[in-house]
Structures are given as structure tokens and as C-alpha cells.
Design a protein around this motif. Structure first.
Motif, PDB file in Angstrom:
ATOM      1  N   UNK A   1      49.789  14.537  41.277  1.00 13.98           N
ATOM      2  CA  UNK A   1      49.989  16.176  40.447  1.00 13.98           C
ATOM      3  C   UNK A   1      48.406  16.323  39.950  1.00 13.98           C
ATOM      4  N   UNK A   2      47.931  17.212  40.537  1.00 18.53           N
ATOM      5  CA  UNK A   2      46.556  17.731  39.968  1.00 18.53           C
ATOM      6  C   UNK A   2      46.975  18.849  38.953  1.00 18.53           C
ATOM      7  N   UNK A   3      47.050  18.570  37.785  1.00 19.38           N
ATOM      8  CA  UNK A   3      47.670  19.512  36.774  1.00 19.38           C
ATOM      9  C   UNK A   3      46.668  20.147  35.744  1.00 19.38           C
ATOM     10  N   UNK A   4      46.626  21.566  36.263  1.00 23.56           N
ATOM     11  CA  UNK A   4      45.613  22.495  35.571  1.00 23.56           C
ATOM     12  C   UNK A   4      46.170  23.404  34.777  1.00 23.56           C
ATOM     13  N   UNK A   5      46.638  23.202  33.586  1.00 21.69           N
ATOM     14  CA  UNK A   5      47.289  24.211  32.988  1.00 21.69           C
ATOM     15  C   UNK A   5      46.204  25.183  32.414  1.00 21.69           C
ATOM     16  N   UNK A   6      46.711  26.500  32.215  1.00 24.17           N
ATOM     17  CA  UNK A   6      45.700  27.521  31.713  1.00 24.17           C
ATOM     18  C   UNK A   6      45.831  27.928  30.308  1.00 24.17           C
ATOM     19  N   UNK A   7      44.852  27.766  29.622  1.00 22.20           N
ATOM     20  CA  UNK A   7      44.785  28.016  27.965  1.00 22.20           C
ATOM     21  C   UNK A   7      44.393  29.512  27.810  1.00 22.20           C
ATOM     22  N   UNK A   8      44.311  29.924  26.568  1.00 21.82           N
ATOM     23  CA  UNK A   8      44.087  31.051  25.872  1.00 21.82           C
ATOM     24  C   UNK A   8      42.856  31.991  26.677  1.00 21.82           C
ATOM     25  N   UNK A   9      41.941  31.007  27.017  1.00 22.11           N
ATOM     26  CA  UNK A   9      40.695  31.685  27.557  1.00 22.11           C
ATOM     27  C   UNK A   9      40.752  32.198  28.952  1.00 22.11           C
ATOM     28  N   UNK A  10      42.131  32.005  29.543  1.00 19.65           N
ATOM     29  CA  UNK A  10      42.210  32.257  30.849  1.00 19.65           C
ATOM     30  C   UNK A  10      42.859  33.815  30.970  1.00 19.65           C
ATOM     31  N   UNK A  11      43.311  34.204  29.743  1.00 16.38           N
ATOM     32  CA  UNK A  11      44.022  35.567  29.819  1.00 16.38           C
ATOM     33  C   UNK A  11      43.486  36.758  30.088  1.00 16.38           C
ATOM     34  N   UNK A  12      43.783  37.676  31.017  1.00 16.96           N
ATOM     35  CA  UNK A  12      43.116  38.672  31.435  1.00 16.96           C
ATOM     36  C   UNK A  12      42.559  39.618  30.211  1.00 16.96           C
ATOM     37  N   UNK A  13      41.611  40.281  30.226  1.00 19.01           N
ATOM     38  CA  UNK A  13      41.247  41.461  29.142  1.00 19.01           C
ATOM     39  C   UNK A  13      41.667  42.760  29.535  1.00 19.01           C
ATOM     40  N   UNK A  14      42.249  43.410  28.621  1.00 19.35           N
ATOM     41  CA  UNK A  14      42.697  44.765  28.792  1.00 19.35           C
ATOM     42  C   UNK A  14      41.343  45.604  29.326  1.00 19.35           C
ATOM     43  N   UNK A  15      41.523  46.428  30.250  1.00 23.43           N
ATOM     44  CA  UNK A  15      40.571  47.240  30.966  1.00 23.43           C
ATOM     45  C   UNK A  15      39.441  46.703  31.755  1.00 23.43           C
ATOM     46  N   UNK A  16      39.464  45.517  31.841  1.00 25.20           N
ATOM     47  CA  UNK A  16      38.428  44.826  32.762  1.00 25.20           C
ATOM     48  C   UNK A  16      39.092  45.180  34.245  1.00 25.20           C
ATOM     49  N   UNK A  17      37.953  45.224  35.227  1.00 25.57           N
ATOM     50  CA  UNK A  17      38.159  45.558  36.620  1.00 25.57           C
ATOM     51  C   UNK A  17      38.583  44.136  37.252  1.00 25.57           C
ATOM     52  N   UNK A  18      39.620  44.085  38.144  1.00 26.65           N
ATOM     53  CA  UNK A  18      39.971  43.080  38.898  1.00 26.65           C
ATOM     54  C   UNK A  18      38.846  43.032  40.072  1.00 26.65           C
ATOM     55  N   UNK A  19      39.025  41.771  40.773  1.00 30.39           N
ATOM     56  CA  UNK A  19      38.055  41.782  41.915  1.00 30.39           C
ATOM     57  C   UNK A  19      38.284  42.854  43.016  1.00 30.39           C
ATOM     58  N   UNK A  20      39.231  43.455  43.218  1.00 28.07           N
ATOM     59  CA  UNK A  20      39.696  44.439  43.958  1.00 28.07           C
ATOM     60  C   UNK A  20      39.446  45.955  43.323  1.00 28.07           C
ATOM     61  N   UNK A  21      39.138  45.996  42.104  1.00 25.75           N
ATOM     62  CA  UNK A  21      38.653  47.155  41.531  1.00 25.75           C
ATOM     63  C   UNK A  21      40.044  47.748  40.702  1.00 25.75           C
ATOM     64  N   UNK A  22      40.897  46.912  40.696  1.00 24.54           N
ATOM     65  CA  UNK A  22      42.314  47.393  39.561  1.00 24.54           C
ATOM     66  C   UNK A  22      41.990  47.211  38.069  1.00 24.54           C
ATOM     67  N   UNK A  23      42.466  47.936  37.249  1.00 23.61           N
ATOM     68  CA  UNK A  23      42.247  47.924  35.835  1.00 23.61           C
ATOM     69  C   UNK A  23      43.458  46.906  35.172  1.00 23.61           C
ATOM     70  N   UNK A  24      43.034  46.237  34.444  1.00 21.99           N
ATOM     71  CA  UNK A  24      43.645  45.145  33.788  1.00 21.99           C
ATOM     72  C   UNK A  24      44.755  45.862  32.923  1.00 21.99           C
ATOM     73  N   UNK A  25      46.155  45.965  32.874  1.00 24.73           N
ATOM     74  CA  UNK A  25      47.040  46.516  31.914  1.00 24.73           C
ATOM     75  C   UNK A  25      47.803  45.485  31.279  1.00 24.73           C
ATOM     76  N   UNK A  26      48.753  46.035  30.633  1.00 24.88           N
ATOM     77  CA  UNK A  26      49.547  45.047  29.493  1.00 24.88           C
ATOM     78  C   UNK A  26      50.483  44.421  30.587  1.00 24.88           C
ATOM     79  N   UNK A  27      50.950  44.947  31.645  1.00 22.49           N
ATOM     80  CA  UNK A  27      51.762  44.349  32.590  1.00 22.49           C
ATOM     81  C   UNK A  27      51.250  43.123  33.160  1.00 22.49           C
ATOM     82  N   UNK A  28      49.731  43.256  33.509  1.00 19.06           N
ATOM     83  CA  UNK A  28      49.049  41.922  34.012  1.00 19.06           C
ATOM     84  C   UNK A  28      48.950  40.885  33.024  1.00 19.06           C
ATOM     85  N   UNK A  29      48.574  41.248  31.822  1.00 20.54           N
ATOM     86  CA  UNK A  29      48.521  40.104  30.784  1.00 20.54           C
ATOM     87  C   UNK A  29      49.759  39.576  30.407  1.00 20.54           C
ATOM     88  N   UNK A  30      50.822  40.572  30.594  1.00 20.19           N
ATOM     89  CA  UNK A  30      52.102  39.742  30.051  1.00 20.19           C
ATOM     90  C   UNK A  30      52.763  38.799  31.565  1.00 20.19           C
TER      91      UNK A  30
END
Length: 260
Positions: free
Chosen positions: A134-163
Motif C-alpha cells: 500500500x503506497x499511502x499518500x494522504x492529502x493534507x490541507x495544502x491540497x485543497x483547491x482555492x476558490x476562483x482558480x482555474x483548473x487544467x481544463x479551464x473550469x473555475x474552482x467553486x465550493x462544490x469542488x472544494x467540498x
């Protein structure tokens, strides 16, 4: 054998497997070993590491593409490479696909193949045969998307993505079950160079009673340029703190190229 997770019955049916290729393991305790990568698509997480960039396989997670391979394709690539006795099951989030993971443990048991599963730890699967690593790579608070940032395909980060990202981000119970049920494990967190992130990594390690010699710190970065900046920081920190370091040499070698 009675299967708790079920089995794949149709080996010609298209699976949620997006990439299937021969390569060399470039992270963690199996570093340097020739392997077959089986990359599933679909993920519980939407990782964003600020200057370190988005998940380096965003096309399986943030914008998941459809699978293209069947189980017979997996059999075929091993038949064509009989010298390779390793498998890197990665994603995306492979544990979202329990029947596939379970079927792979049967295949690996028959062929004497060593399976490493790369997982963020969201789901525990009691497979018919224990997974080798098991290669366990838990994600910490620094991995959380930032509201308003653009994703690699150009979508805008919203609260739904963060949740969505935070819903499965730190599931300690299934992580503990994983490392106790399966054959072996290592802890492979991403470090962004900050003291806050390092404190979270250490708190997690102590909570799950993970030894330092099973801890492999990985630099944040989804391009060759960002990783080269991070490598010296991780070298120095690991030497000072007593962790193992793991690079991400497939990105150093091939940058953002897929299927390597």
C-alpha cells in the motif's frame, strides 16, 4: 474462493482503466524497478498544491476521461513482457473500483506479480488476496483547491469542488485498516516546503504510528521546473529530520508527457 468484492466476469468489457504501459517505478520504496502501470480513472479528490500545481494526473481526477482498456489488455501486456513481475496500480483513485482491484489480486497471485497500489486512503478494500504494498499518500490541507482558480481544463474552482475534495480527504479509519490488512505499506506524503505542511505530515505519522523508515517524503510539483526547485529543499529537510526522500523522476525525465 468466496469473493467479498466480486469478480470481473467479462474480460472484454471496457474498464475504468485509462492508461496501461510499461515503465520504471519512480517513487517510493520500489524505486527503479521495471513495472506495468495500470492507471484507473475517477477520483475522490481534486488536489491543488498552489505553486506546486494541480494533480499530475488531473485527467483522471479533476477532469476524468473515460477508460479505454479491458482486462484482456492487462493480460496481453504481461504476456508481451514476461520479465516484468511488478504492477503499479494507480489513478485517479483505484479503490473506487473494487471489482477491478480484486480481480487484479487474483491475476497477480496466479502470475506471481508484486502489486503496489497508489492510494489517497479514502476506501479500505478487503481483497481476496492481500495487496503486496500500500503506497499511502494522504492529502493534507495544502491540497485543497482555492476558490476562483482555474483548473487544467479551464473550469473555475467553486465550493462544490472544494467540498468534494474534503469529503474523503482524511479518512483515518480506512487508512489504518489498509496498512494492517495488506502485506506491507509505506507512507508517501507530498511536501510543499512549508512548516505547516510538515507539521501535518508528522502529526499524521504519529497518529497512525508509522515509523520514519516507512515514510517517503515527496516534493510537490507537476512539472520538471517546479520539481527541480523543490528537490534541494526536500533533500535538506529529510537529512535533518530522518525521513526517507522519494523523487518523482518520471516527471524529471519526461516532464508533463503522459503514459511514461
Amino acid at each position: 474462493m468466496e469473493s467479498k468484492l466480486g469478480r470481473i466476469e467479462d474480460y472484454n468489457k471496457t474498464l475504468p482503466v485509462l492508461e496501461l504501459y510499461r515503465c520504471v517505478q519512480s517513487e517510493g520504496s520500489r524505486f527503479g524497478r521495471p513495472t506495468i502501470a495500470v492507471r484507473t480513472t475517477g477520483c475522490t479528490h481534486r488536489c491543488y498544491f498552489g505553486e506546486g500545481g494541480w494533480c499530475d494526473s488531473w485527467y483522471t481526477s479533476i477532469h476524468p476521461e473515460k477508460g479505454t482498456f479491458c482486462f484482456n489488455d492487462i493480460i496481453k501486456i504481461y504476456d508481451e513482457n514476461p520479465h516484468i513481475k511488478e504492477m503499479m496500480l494507480t489513478g485517479g483513485s483505484p479503490t473506487m473500483h473494487p471489482k477491478l482491484v480484486n480481480e487484479l489480486t487474483h491475476f497477480a497471485n496466479e502470475r506471481k506479480i508484486f502489486i503496489t497500489i497508489e492510494t489517497e486512503g479514502s476506501h479500505f478494500l478487503e481483497t481476496d488476496y492481500p495487496i503486496n504494498l500500500i503506497s499511502l499518500s494522504p492529502k493534507f490541507s495544502n491540497s485543497t483547491p482555492v476558490m476562483g482558480k482555474l483548473t487544467p481544463a479551464g473550469a473555475v474552482v467553486d465550493q462544490k469542488m472544494i467540498d468534494q475534495h474534503n469529503k474523503f480527504r482524511m479518512k483515518l479509519a480506512p487508512m489504518s485498516q489498509m496498512i494492517h490488512f495488506h502485506t506491507d505499506y509505506h507512507f508517501k506524503p507530498v511536501w510543499d516546503g512549508t512548516e505547516k505542511n510538515l507539521a501535518e505530515i508528522e502529526e499524521f505519522r504519529l497518529t497512525l504510528n508509522i515509523p520514519k523508515d516507512k515514510t517517503y517524503i515527496m516534493p510537490a510539483g507537476d512539472t520538471r521546473e517546479t520539481l527541480i526547485e523543490m528537490y534541494p529543499l526536500v533533500f535538506e529537510m529529510c537529512a535533518e529530520k530522518g525521513y526517507n526522500m522519494t523523487g518523482r523522476d518520471h516527471i524529471i525525465a519526461f516532464d508533463t508527457k503522459r503514459g511514461v
